[in-house]
Design an enzyme around this catalytic site. Structure first.
Site, PDB file in Angstrom:
ATOM      1  N   ASP A  20      28.272  70.551  71.800  1.00  0.00           N
ATOM      2  CA  ASP A  20      28.952  69.617  70.898  1.00  0.00           C
ATOM      3  C   ASP A  20      28.215  68.291  70.765  1.00  0.00           C
ATOM      4  O   ASP A  20      27.927  67.848  69.651  1.00  0.00           O
ATOM      5  CB  ASP A  20      30.370  69.311  71.405  1.00  0.00           C
ATOM      6  CG  ASP A  20      31.349  70.427  71.076  1.00  0.00           C
ATOM      7  OD1 ASP A  20      31.017  71.280  70.232  1.00  0.00           O
ATOM      8  OD2 ASP A  20      32.437  70.431  71.666  1.00  0.00           O
ATOM      9  N   ARG A 100      37.812  58.802  81.428  1.00  0.00           N
ATOM     10  CA  ARG A 100      37.564  58.379  80.039  1.00  0.00           C
ATOM     11  C   ARG A 100      37.448  56.874  79.840  1.00  0.00           C
ATOM     12  O   ARG A 100      36.535  56.430  79.136  1.00  0.00           O
ATOM     13  CB  ARG A 100      38.625  58.975  79.100  1.00  0.00           C
ATOM     14  CG  ARG A 100      38.648  60.490  79.075  1.00  0.00           C
ATOM     15  CD  ARG A 100      37.303  61.083  78.850  1.00  0.00           C
ATOM     16  NE  ARG A 100      37.334  62.541  78.762  1.00  0.00           N
ATOM     17  CZ  ARG A 100      36.265  63.309  78.784  1.00  0.00           C
ATOM     18  NH1 ARG A 100      35.061  62.780  78.895  1.00  0.00           N
ATOM     19  NH2 ARG A 100      36.369  64.619  78.697  1.00  0.00           N
ATOM     20  N   SER A 179      36.188  75.813  78.219  1.00  0.00           N
ATOM     21  CA  SER A 179      35.797  74.423  77.974  1.00  0.00           C
ATOM     22  C   SER A 179      36.129  73.661  79.255  1.00  0.00           C
ATOM     23  O   SER A 179      37.264  73.623  79.711  1.00  0.00           O
ATOM     24  CB  SER A 179      36.604  73.882  76.791  1.00  0.00           C
ATOM     25  OG  SER A 179      36.649  72.485  76.865  1.00  0.00           O
TER      26      SER A 179
END
Ligand code: ARG
Length: 423
Positions: A20, A100, A179
Site C-alpha cells: 500500500d 498512531r 493485514s
C-alpha cells in the site's frame, strides 16, 4: 485539491515498506507531482528497516527518515496505557491505537524540517487509523494538509496490484492473506479468513504466541516489579523499558498467553472481528490491576475504573490530543504514586494468573484480616456499624410494608414466611 497538481508538493509519507505505502509513493508522484519524503518509525515491529529504506529510495523518495521511536513509544504511550489499565471494550490493549499519534507526531516533525506542504499515510477510509493520524497531525500543525491515497484512489486490491506492476513496484509473491500491524505492545491481525467471525482463527494467523494447546506442560513464573505504576524489573532484574516489554512478550507468548479474539466496534460504525497477540500487554495489565487492588482504596478503584473506560475510548477513537485525555492522565498519575510493589504471575497454556503480590504501600493488613490469633480488629464494633449501615434499608422496609398494608418484612422478596404466618 487541484491546487496540488499545479504546484508540485512536498509530502512526508508514513512508509511501512508494504504494498500500500509503496504504491502511495508512485501515486503521490504521479497525481500530485509530489516530492516524496518517506518516514519509517521503529516501534519494535521487527521489520527489516534497512530494506525498507532501500526500497523507499528505489521507488523515488527524495529523502528517507528512519526513526527509532521505541523508547519514546514505551515511556510516552505504553506507560500511560499501563497506568490506565487501557483495554478498549474490556479486551483490546490499544496497541495499534497507541502507535498512531506518535507516528503522526514524527511525520509532522519531518514535514516541518523538510518544509513539506502535506503529510500522507496509507490508511484506508474504513478504519480507525486514518482518524488517529489525521486528528493528531492537524492538531499539531493546522497548516499541513493530510493526503490519504488509499482512501482517495478507491482501488480494489487487484487494481492496486496491476498499478504496482505497471509502475514497476516489486510485489512479494508470498504476501500474507492477513493485514497485520505490529509494535511492542501487540500485533493486530485482520482480514482474510478472520472476516468470518464464526470461524476459529487458523494457526497461521499467529506469530508471537504459541497455541495454548502446544505450550509447555510446565507452568512458567514471572515476578514483575512496579515503581509508581510502571514495570521496572522482571525476576529481580532491572531491564530498560523496551527490553522489559520484549522479555514479557517472549515469555508470555511461549506459554500461549496474549491471544485475543474480539468483536470490536470501530469508530466509523463498522463491527469488525479483530484478532490480536498481546502477551506483554495482557500480562502487565493483569499484574498492574492486581497491585492497584492491594494499594488503592475501594473508592479510588471504583472511580478509576470509570476513568479508565473513558481513557481507553479517547485513545481508541483517535483523540489522543483531546485535553480530557491529559486531564484523566493527571488523575491517574496521582493514584500511581503508591502503585509500587511486586506481583508474581503464573503462566500456563494461554492463561496468566496472579499468584502473589506485595507492596510497602499495601492497605492489606494481616492483623486486620486474620481469622487467627493476633487480630487487632475488634469484632464488637461490627454491631454498631451494621446498626447504622442498614439504617435506611430497615426504615424503608418498614415504610414499604405499611404502604402495602402488610406486616413488617413481608415486602422483601427474599424474606420467607414464618411457619406461624403460613397457618
Ligand atoms: N482494530 C485495531 C485498531 O483499530 C487494529 C487496527 C489494525 N490496523 C491495521 N492497519 N492493520 O486499533
Amino acid at each position: 485539491m487541484t491546487r496540488f497538481i499545479t504546484l508540485g508538493l512536498t509530502v512526508a509519507l508514513a512508509y511501512s515498506g508494504g504494498l500500500d505505502t509503496s504504491v502511495c509513493i508512485k501515486w503521490l508522484q504521479e497525481k500530485y507531482k509530489a516530492d516524496v519524503i518517506t518516514v519509517t518509525l521503529d516501534l519494535g515491529q521487527k521489520d527489516n528497516l534497512r530494506e525498507i529504506g532501500k526500497r523507499a529510495y528505489l521507488l523515488g523518495a527524495r529523502n528517507h527518515y528512519e526513526v527509532d521511536a521505541r523508547h519514546e513509544f514505551v515511556t510516552g504511550y505504553v506507560y500511560p496505557a499501563i497506568k490506565a489499565n487501557g483495554l478498549y471494550e474490556g479486551k483490546y490493549p490499544l496497541s495499534t491505537a497507541l502507535g498512531r499519534p506518535l507516528i503522526a507526531e514524527k511525520l509532522v516533525e519531518v514535514a516541518q524540517k523538510e518544509g513539506a506542504d502535506a503529510v500522507a499515510h496509507g490508511c484506508t477510509g474504513k478504519g480507525n487509523d486514518q482518524v488517529r493520524i489525521d486528528v493528531t497531525v492537524r492538531s499539531l500543525d493546522s497548516s499541513l494538509k493530510v493526503i490519504a491515497p488509499v482512501r482517495e484512489w478507491n482501488m480494489t486490491r487487484d487494481e492496486e496490484m496491476t498499478y504496482a506492476q505497471n509502475q514497476g513496484i516489486p510485489i512479494k509473491p508470498s504476501k500474507s492473506i492477513y493485514s497485520v500491524d505490529q509494535n511492542l505492545w501487540g500485533r493486530s491481525i485482520e482480514s482474510g479468513p478472520l472476516e468470518h467471525p464464526d470461524q476459529e482463527p487458523l494457526p497461521d494467523a499467529f506469530e508471537w504466541a504459541t497455541l495454548p494447546e502446544e505450550a509447555p506442560d510446565t507452568p512458567g513464573y514471572l515476578d514483575l516489579e512496579f515503581l509508581e505504576g510502571v514495570p521496572t524489573k522482571v525476576n529481580g532484574q532491572e531491564l530498560n523499558p523496551v527490553e522489559l516489554i520484549q522479555f514479557v512478550n517472549q515469555l508470555g507468548g511461549s506459554h500461549g498467553v496474549g491471544i485475543i479474539d474480539h468483536m470490536e466496534d470501530r469508530l466509523v460504525g463498522i463491527k469488525s472481528r479483530e484478532v490480536y497477540e498481546c502477551p506483554a500487554a495482557l500480562t502487565i495489565i493483569e499484574a498492574h490491576k492486581d497491585l492497584e487492588k492491594l494499594v488503592l482504596t475501594r473508592n479510588e478503584l471504583e472511580f478509576k475504573s470509570s476513568v479508565e473506560r473513558e481513557w481507553a475510548w479517547l485513545v481508541y477513537s483517535g483523540l489522543w490530543m483531546e485535553p480530557l485525555r491529559a486531564a484523566l492522565d493527571s488523575f491517574i498519575e496521582t493514584t500511581q504514586k503508591r502503585v509500587t510493589g511486586k506481583v508474581r504471575l503464573k503462566l500456563y497454556k494461554g492463561n496468566v494468573r496472579v499468584v502473589g503480590r506485595s507492596s510497602k504501600n499495601a492497605l492489606y493488613k494481616l492483623e486486620l484480616s486474620t481469622y487467627n490469633k493476633g487480630s487487632t480488629f475488634d469484632q464488637r464494633n461490627a454491631v454498631g456499624f451494621i446498626e447504622l449501615w442498614g439504617l435506611q434499608a430497615r426504615v424503608a422496609a418498614k415504610v414499604a410494608a405499611k404502604v402495602a398494608g402488610m406486616s413488617e418484612g413481608r415486602t422483601a422478596g427474599y424474606q420467607r414466611e414464618t411457619p406461624e404466618e403460613i397457618q
